[in-house]
Design a protein around this motif. Structure first.
Motif, PDB file in Angstrom:
ATOM      1  N   LYS A  58     -41.865 -14.592  19.609  1.00  8.68           N
ATOM      2  CA  LYS A  58     -40.764 -14.739  18.630  1.00  8.68           C
ATOM      3  C   LYS A  58     -40.754 -13.570  17.661  1.00  8.68           C
ATOM      4  O   LYS A  58     -41.807 -13.124  17.213  1.00  8.68           O
ATOM      5  N   PHE A  59     -39.575 -13.081  17.362  1.00  8.32           N
ATOM      6  CA  PHE A  59     -39.450 -12.045  16.341  1.00  8.32           C
ATOM      7  C   PHE A  59     -39.234 -12.731  14.994  1.00  8.32           C
ATOM      8  O   PHE A  59     -38.435 -13.655  14.892  1.00  8.32           O
ATOM      9  N   GLU A  60     -39.975 -12.282  13.977  1.00  7.18           N
ATOM     10  CA  GLU A  60     -39.825 -12.868  12.629  1.00  7.18           C
ATOM     11  C   GLU A  60     -38.923 -11.975  11.797  1.00  7.18           C
ATOM     12  O   GLU A  60     -39.354 -10.943  11.284  1.00  7.18           O
ATOM     13  N   PRO A  61     -37.675 -12.357  11.624  1.00  2.00           N
ATOM     14  CA  PRO A  61     -36.774 -11.497  10.837  1.00  2.00           C
ATOM     15  C   PRO A  61     -37.056 -11.609   9.334  1.00  2.00           C
ATOM     16  O   PRO A  61     -37.673 -12.593   8.894  1.00  2.00           O
ATOM     17  N   VAL A  62     -36.621 -10.628   8.565  1.00  2.25           N
ATOM     18  CA  VAL A  62     -36.764 -10.706   7.104  1.00  2.25           C
ATOM     19  C   VAL A  62     -35.862 -11.794   6.552  1.00  2.25           C
ATOM     20  O   VAL A  62     -34.877 -12.183   7.193  1.00  2.25           O
ATOM     21  N   SER A  63     -36.200 -12.259   5.333  1.00  2.00           N
ATOM     22  CA  SER A  63     -35.295 -13.199   4.648  1.00  2.00           C
ATOM     23  C   SER A  63     -34.146 -12.388   4.057  1.00  2.00           C
ATOM     24  O   SER A  63     -34.315 -11.206   3.751  1.00  2.00           O
ATOM     25  N   PRO A  64     -33.007 -13.047   3.852  1.00  3.62           N
ATOM     26  CA  PRO A  64     -31.874 -12.307   3.267  1.00  3.62           C
ATOM     27  C   PRO A  64     -32.254 -11.695   1.912  1.00  3.62           C
ATOM     28  O   PRO A  64     -33.060 -12.257   1.176  1.00  3.62           O
ATOM     29  N   THR A  65     -31.691 -10.545   1.613  1.00  3.95           N
ATOM     30  CA  THR A  65     -32.015  -9.859   0.359  1.00  3.95           C
ATOM     31  C   THR A  65     -31.384 -10.568  -0.843  1.00  3.95           C
ATOM     32  O   THR A  65     -30.333 -11.181  -0.722  1.00  3.95           O
ATOM     33  N   LYS A  66     -32.078 -10.449  -1.978  1.00  2.52           N
ATOM     34  CA  LYS A  66     -31.489 -10.973  -3.220  1.00  2.52           C
ATOM     35  C   LYS A  66     -31.026  -9.806  -4.095  1.00  2.52           C
ATOM     36  O   LYS A  66     -30.572  -9.999  -5.214  1.00  2.52           O
ATOM     37  N   GLU A  67     -31.186  -8.591  -3.572  1.00  2.00           N
ATOM     38  CA  GLU A  67     -30.975  -7.415  -4.435  1.00  2.00           C
ATOM     39  C   GLU A  67     -29.608  -6.757  -4.307  1.00  2.00           C
ATOM     40  O   GLU A  67     -29.263  -5.912  -5.109  1.00  2.00           O
ATOM     41  N   VAL A  68     -28.865  -7.103  -3.256  1.00  2.00           N
ATOM     42  CA  VAL A  68     -27.558  -6.447  -3.083  1.00  2.00           C
ATOM     43  C   VAL A  68     -26.463  -7.423  -3.495  1.00  2.00           C
ATOM     44  O   VAL A  68     -26.461  -8.575  -3.053  1.00  2.00           O
ATOM     45  N   HIS A  69     -25.552  -6.952  -4.349  1.00  2.00           N
ATOM     46  CA  HIS A  69     -24.487  -7.843  -4.816  1.00  2.00           C
ATOM     47  C   HIS A  69     -23.093  -7.327  -4.488  1.00  2.00           C
ATOM     48  O   HIS A  69     -22.126  -8.053  -4.605  1.00  2.00           O
ATOM     49  N   ASP A  70     -23.031  -6.070  -4.078  1.00  3.65           N
ATOM     50  CA  ASP A  70     -21.674  -5.544  -3.778  1.00  3.65           C
ATOM     51  C   ASP A  70     -21.565  -5.120  -2.307  1.00  3.65           C
ATOM     52  O   ASP A  70     -21.412  -3.950  -1.988  1.00  3.65           O
ATOM     53  N   PHE A  71     -21.652  -6.123  -1.446  1.00  6.05           N
ATOM     54  CA  PHE A  71     -21.457  -5.867  -0.014  1.00  6.05           C
ATOM     55  C   PHE A  71     -20.006  -5.436   0.227  1.00  6.05           C
ATOM     56  O   PHE A  71     -19.112  -5.792  -0.548  1.00  6.05           O
ATOM     57  N   VAL A  72     -19.801  -4.734   1.333  1.00 10.42           N
ATOM     58  CA  VAL A  72     -18.430  -4.362   1.694  1.00 10.42           C
ATOM     59  C   VAL A  72     -17.650  -5.635   2.033  1.00 10.42           C
ATOM     60  O   VAL A  72     -18.207  -6.596   2.568  1.00 10.42           O
ATOM     61  N   SER A  73     -16.388  -5.621   1.690  1.00  7.63           N
ATOM     62  CA  SER A  73     -15.575  -6.794   1.975  1.00  7.63           C
ATOM     63  C   SER A  73     -14.881  -6.596   3.327  1.00  7.63           C
ATOM     64  O   SER A  73     -14.065  -5.689   3.491  1.00  7.63           O
ATOM     65  N   LEU A  74     -15.258  -7.400   4.304  1.00  4.32           N
ATOM     66  CA  LEU A  74     -14.679  -7.280   5.654  1.00  4.32           C
ATOM     67  C   LEU A  74     -13.863  -8.527   5.986  1.00  4.32           C
ATOM     68  O   LEU A  74     -14.211  -9.632   5.565  1.00  4.32           O
ATOM     69  N   ARG A  75     -12.826  -8.351   6.773  1.00  2.00           N
ATOM     70  CA  ARG A  75     -12.021  -9.503   7.189  1.00  2.00           C
ATOM     71  C   ARG A  75     -12.747 -10.286   8.278  1.00  2.00           C
ATOM     72  O   ARG A  75     -13.589  -9.734   8.994  1.00  2.00           O
ATOM     73  N   THR A  76     -12.376 -11.559   8.384  1.00  2.00           N
ATOM     74  CA  THR A  76     -12.955 -12.400   9.433  1.00  2.00           C
ATOM     75  C   THR A  76     -11.866 -12.756  10.442  1.00  2.00           C
ATOM     76  O   THR A  76     -10.768 -13.171  10.056  1.00  2.00           O
ATOM     77  N   VAL A  77     -12.179 -12.570  11.707  1.00  2.00           N
ATOM     78  CA  VAL A  77     -11.261 -12.941  12.784  1.00  2.00           C
ATOM     79  C   VAL A  77     -11.857 -14.164  13.469  1.00  2.00           C
ATOM     80  O   VAL A  77     -13.033 -14.156  13.838  1.00  2.00           O
ATOM     81  N   ASP A  78     -11.042 -15.202  13.601  1.00  2.00           N
ATOM     82  CA  ASP A  78     -11.533 -16.488  14.100  1.00  2.00           C
ATOM     83  C   ASP A  78     -10.945 -16.745  15.494  1.00  2.00           C
ATOM     84  O   ASP A  78      -9.726 -16.827  15.646  1.00  2.00           O
ATOM     85  N   LEU A  79     -11.828 -16.881  16.488  1.00  2.00           N
ATOM     86  CA  LEU A  79     -11.342 -17.082  17.867  1.00  2.00           C
ATOM     87  C   LEU A  79     -11.069 -18.553  18.207  1.00  2.00           C
ATOM     88  O   LEU A  79     -10.685 -18.857  19.334  1.00  2.00           O
ATOM     89  N   ALA A  80     -11.262 -19.461  17.226  1.00  2.00           N
ATOM     90  CA  ALA A  80     -11.177 -20.904  17.526  1.00  2.00           C
ATOM     91  C   ALA A  80      -9.860 -21.279  18.201  1.00  2.00           C
ATOM     92  O   ALA A  80      -9.832 -22.171  19.052  1.00  2.00           O
ATOM     93  N   THR A  81      -8.765 -20.623  17.841  1.00  2.00           N
ATOM     94  CA  THR A  81      -7.465 -21.038  18.372  1.00  2.00           C
ATOM     95  C   THR A  81      -6.967 -20.131  19.506  1.00  2.00           C
ATOM     96  O   THR A  81      -5.799 -20.203  19.882  1.00  2.00           O
ATOM     97  N   TYR A  82      -7.857 -19.293  20.031  1.00  2.00           N
ATOM     98  CA  TYR A  82      -7.440 -18.343  21.073  1.00  2.00           C
ATOM     99  C   TYR A  82      -6.756 -19.034  22.251  1.00  2.00           C
ATOM    100  O   TYR A  82      -5.778 -18.520  22.807  1.00  2.00           O
TER     101      TYR A  82
END
Ligand SMILES: O=C(O)CCC(=O)C(=O)O
Ligand SMILES: [Fe+2]
Length: 371
Positions: free
Chosen positions: A11-35
């Motif tokens: 198993k690979f042990e990934p890092v926990s999410p960071t608490k230090e970044v607050h200004d992530f880039v804002s990306l749109r979400t595309v939802d395939l649920a209704t494809y």
């Protein structure tokens, strides 16, 4: 296959999410649920893609049909293969990047250079959907059926849906044109990539790189499918402000970006996202990052040029042809040429007019690197 009947894997042990970044880039979400709900529903999703591609060239994809468990299992398999394949076997199965312009096989650390001419600390293992094209490492044997299923699903159920929606967004005469150009039965350099970043730079190397792990670039692909992982390290350069911002991890999501092939098809109407990999914030340093990607290019014989004849959207937008007719490369020429030169030249030693962009010729076409 039920999870408890799967072959054992480290198993690979990934890092926990960071608490230090607050200004992530804002990306749109595309939802395939209704494809599958018919043309009107698909039209709506295609509009979201149109929005995302004419602005950032990057979007999150959700409801794509793969679970978080299936994705993290692939991360584990990648970790297992990279950790347990003996060095000699990795050498024997080295990808012929420079010789043939192909990634299929192992890319050892140090093949690329980043800022300050420092060699990279990134190891890859790359697989074609046709696994018989290369000999595979022994430790991969028990996982082959699972990997093949994962590739097949990603290609036929995710890539094909996105490509269909791109065809709708551009109102192509044949909305399945992009799908046909990526025929599963066809031959091309498309690759599944398991990728490990090792954060073991010396102080001197850190000074030279300034924390840059992978130089700013546009993928040369048509589309790149990045399975989201928790280390804040992938950054996007905003098209307007040119500011670099981290991409936020969304568990189970896919991050999709277009590459230079899509940029040429659309005469730069759809943006090929400019991105790089940077050292994570302090609370995630000193750890390995393991991730999974599916990088897509069209079938070998496809000639890549702007689809003005096929798309009223591109005609209305007044875009120009990306290449003169006799200079447009085939997918094979472009893929092989671009893979062969990637990360090989000390690109920042030859600064161009813009100090943050440098160009490199690949056959009859030009590619660019960014910082
Ligand atoms: O590691 C990442 O998140 C992105 C890697 C990347 O940009 C690439 O391999 O082209
Ligand atoms: Fe990339």
């Amino acid at each position: 296959m039920a999870a408890d009947s799967l072959p054992p894997c480290e198993k690979f042990e990934p890092v926990s999410p960071t608490k230090e970044v607050h200004d992530f880039v804002s990306l749109r979400t595309v939802d395939l649920a209704t494809y599958d709900d018919g043309p009107a529903a698909r039209q709506k999703i295609a509009q979201d893609i149109h929005e995302a591609m004419t602005t950032q060239g990057f979007f999150y994809l959700v409801n794509h049909g793969l679970s978080e468990e299936q994705i993290s299992r692939q991360v584990d398999i990648g970790h297992h293969i990279l950790k347990n394949t003996p060095e000699e076997e990795k050498q024997a199965l080295r990808a012929p990047m420079v010789e043939e312009g192909s990634y299929h096989g192992f890319k050892p650390r140090g093949h690329w250079r980043t800022a300050g001419n420092v060699r990279d600390k990134v190891e890859n293992f790359n697989i074609s959907r046709d696994m018989t094209r290369r000999e595979q490492p022994k430790v991969m044997t028990p996982f082959k059926p699972e990997i093949q299923n994962f590739i097949d699903y990603t290609h036929k159920e995710i890539l094909f849906k996105i490509l269909h929606l791109f065809g709708i967004a551009l109102k192509l005469d044949d909305e399945m044109l992009f799908v046909k150009m990526h025929s599963y039965e066809g031959h091309d350099e498309t690759w599944l990539r398991y990728m490990k970043y090792y954060d073991d730079y010396t102080e001197e190397e850190k000074k030279s790189t300034g924390g840059l792990w992978m130089i700013g670039h546009q993928d040369f692909t048509s589309l790149s499918i990045l399975f989201s992982q928790p280390m804040a390290s992938l950054q996007v350069r905003d098209y307007q402000s040119t500011e670099w911002k981290f991409v936020e991890h969304i568990p189970g999501a896919i991050i999709v970006n277009a590459g230079e092939t899509m940029m040429w098809w659309t005469g730069n109407y759809f943006k090929a996202a400019i991105h790089r990999v940077f050292q994570p914030p302090q609370d995630q340093r000193g750890r390995e990052r393991c991730s999974v990607f599916y990088f897509c290019v069209p079938n070998d014989e496809v000639v890549i040029n702007t689809l003005l004849e096929q798309s009223p959207v591109l005609r209305d937008a007044g875009v120009e042809m990306a290449h003169e007719l006799d200079k447009a490369p085939t997918s094979k020429e472009w893929s092989n040429g671009r893979i062969a030169i990637t990360g090989r030249n000390a690109v920042w030693d030859k600064k161009g007019e813009d100090q943050n962009v440098t160009e490199e010729k690949v056959g009859s076409v030009t590619t660019r690197w960014f910082r």
